[in-house]
Design a protein around this motif. Sequence first.
Motif, mmCIF file in Angstrom:
data_model
loop_
_atom_site.group_PDB
_atom_site.id
_atom_site.type_symbol
_atom_site.label_atom_id
_atom_site.label_comp_id
_atom_site.label_asym_id
_atom_site.label_seq_id
_atom_site.Cartn_x
_atom_site.Cartn_y
_atom_site.Cartn_z
ATOM 1 N N ALA A 48 0.834 -1.202 0.000
ATOM 2 C CA ALA A 48 0.000 0.000 0.000
ATOM 3 C C ALA A 48 0.867 1.250 0.000
ATOM 4 O O ALA A 48 0.612 2.200 -0.763
ATOM 5 N N LEU A 49 1.901 1.265 0.827
ATOM 6 C CA LEU A 49 2.795 2.427 0.873
ATOM 7 C C LEU A 49 3.488 2.618 -0.472
ATOM 8 O O LEU A 49 3.575 3.738 -0.983
ATOM 9 N N ARG A 50 3.954 1.545 -1.069
ATOM 10 C CA ARG A 50 4.601 1.626 -2.382
ATOM 11 C C ARG A 50 3.646 2.255 -3.403
ATOM 12 O O ARG A 50 4.010 3.161 -4.148
ATOM 13 N N ALA A 51 2.388 1.811 -3.422
ATOM 14 C CA ALA A 51 1.399 2.353 -4.356
ATOM 15 C C ALA A 51 1.116 3.831 -4.076
ATOM 16 O O ALA A 51 0.978 4.632 -5.004
ATOM 17 N N LEU A 52 1.040 4.199 -2.801
ATOM 18 C CA LEU A 52 0.813 5.608 -2.455
ATOM 19 C C LEU A 52 1.986 6.482 -2.892
ATOM 20 O O LEU A 52 1.794 7.593 -3.398
ATOM 21 N N LEU A 53 3.206 5.982 -2.699
ATOM 22 C CA LEU A 53 4.382 6.754 -3.104
ATOM 23 C C LEU A 53 4.409 6.951 -4.617
ATOM 24 O O LEU A 53 4.712 8.055 -5.103
ATOM 25 N N LEU A 54 4.098 5.907 -5.355
ATOM 26 C CA LEU A 54 4.060 6.029 -6.819
ATOM 27 C C LEU A 54 2.972 7.001 -7.256
ATOM 28 O O LEU A 54 3.167 7.789 -8.183
ATOM 29 N N ARG A 55 1.834 6.966 -6.591
ATOM 30 C CA ARG A 55 0.733 7.904 -6.888
ATOM 31 C C ARG A 55 1.184 9.337 -6.644
ATOM 32 O O ARG A 55 0.960 10.227 -7.461
ATOM 33 N N ALA A 56 1.840 9.582 -5.497
ATOM 34 C CA ALA A 56 2.309 10.930 -5.174
ATOM 35 C C ALA A 56 3.349 11.404 -6.185
ATOM 36 O O ALA A 56 3.305 12.549 -6.642
ATOM 37 N N ALA A 57 4.270 10.520 -6.547
ATOM 38 C CA ALA A 57 5.339 10.890 -7.479
ATOM 39 C C ALA A 57 4.803 11.186 -8.875
ATOM 40 O O ALA A 57 5.420 11.932 -9.637
ATOM 41 N N ALA A 58 3.656 10.625 -9.213
ATOM 42 C CA ALA A 58 3.057 10.856 -10.535
ATOM 43 C C ALA A 58 2.344 12.206 -10.627
ATOM 44 O O ALA A 58 1.988 12.637 -11.723
ATOM 45 N N GLU A 59 2.128 12.850 -9.503
ATOM 46 C CA GLU A 59 1.422 14.134 -9.473
ATOM 47 C C GLU A 59 2.423 15.282 -9.571
ATOM 48 O O GLU A 59 3.281 15.418 -8.696
ATOM 49 N N PRO A 60 2.314 16.135 -10.592
ATOM 50 C CA PRO A 60 3.281 17.212 -10.767
ATOM 51 C C PRO A 60 3.341 18.190 -9.601
ATOM 52 O O PRO A 60 4.390 18.758 -9.324
ATOM 53 N N GLY A 61 2.258 18.385 -8.877
ATOM 54 C CA GLY A 61 2.242 19.349 -7.777
ATOM 55 C C GLY A 61 2.745 18.814 -6.451
ATOM 56 O O GLY A 61 2.853 19.552 -5.475
ATOM 57 N N VAL A 62 3.083 17.530 -6.390
ATOM 58 C CA VAL A 62 3.558 16.942 -5.136
ATOM 59 C C VAL A 62 5.079 16.885 -5.152
ATOM 60 O O VAL A 62 5.684 16.313 -6.053
ATOM 61 N N ARG A 63 5.670 17.489 -4.133
ATOM 62 C CA ARG A 63 7.129 17.511 -4.028
ATOM 63 C C ARG A 63 7.664 16.655 -2.874
ATOM 64 O O ARG A 63 8.802 16.207 -2.920
ATOM 65 N N THR A 64 6.815 16.445 -1.853
ATOM 66 C CA THR A 64 7.279 15.720 -0.661
ATOM 67 C C THR A 64 6.155 14.843 -0.125
ATOM 68 O O THR A 64 4.999 15.259 -0.108
ATOM 69 N N VAL A 65 6.535 13.647 0.327
ATOM 70 C CA VAL A 65 5.601 12.762 1.011
ATOM 71 C C VAL A 65 6.041 12.699 2.469
ATOM 72 O O VAL A 65 7.215 12.464 2.757
ATOM 73 N N ARG A 66 5.094 12.909 3.358
ATOM 74 C CA ARG A 66 5.362 12.889 4.807
ATOM 75 C C ARG A 66 4.672 11.672 5.422
ATOM 76 O O ARG A 66 3.597 11.275 5.003
#
Length: 182
Positions: A118-136
């Motif tokens: 689940a975390l891996r999928a969330l990280l990939l989702r965040a990285a695919a979004e141009p407006g997301v720079r950091t995951v906390r």
Amino acid sequence: MNTTPGSTPKTVRFVLLSEKALRALADGDLAGAGAEAGVALDAYFVSERARSMFAYRADQLARDPSAAPWITRAVVSEPDGTVVGDAGFHGPPDESGTVEVGYCIAPAHRRQGYARAALRALLLRAAAEPGVRTVRATISSENAASLATIAGFGFTRVGERGNEAEGLAHVFELPTDAIRTR
């Protein structure tokens, strides 16, 4: 990204939990929530902890329907279709481009690799979004399982927060550029 050595990484997909499904869960209506979501939800979804969190997320959607693509979803194991927990972000990216992850796996499915999937999928989702720079990720200092889950994903501990009621939590961050280069 980290997987348990010698094991086959789990595969998961996310199923939207609409405001109506979230309200049903908050009210303890497991059957109604499952019917709304289109998946069979585990009794874990109406535990005290879950009901409180789902009520909070339903209220969040009522205030800001645009948050729907970001907040909690049911985590479904593939290919068998078993709902194993919930995961998502605490909301859309903030003004600095930061999103915070949250995940919880139902007790019957813990220690099998689903949280990492689940975390891996969330990280990939965040990285695919141009407006997301950091995951906390903010994790209780007492939550050894969740601390172990993020190990190996490249998070850096950036601080602490807490209070008497909730105790100490560690704050970790991971730039999306680091996710994209893995």
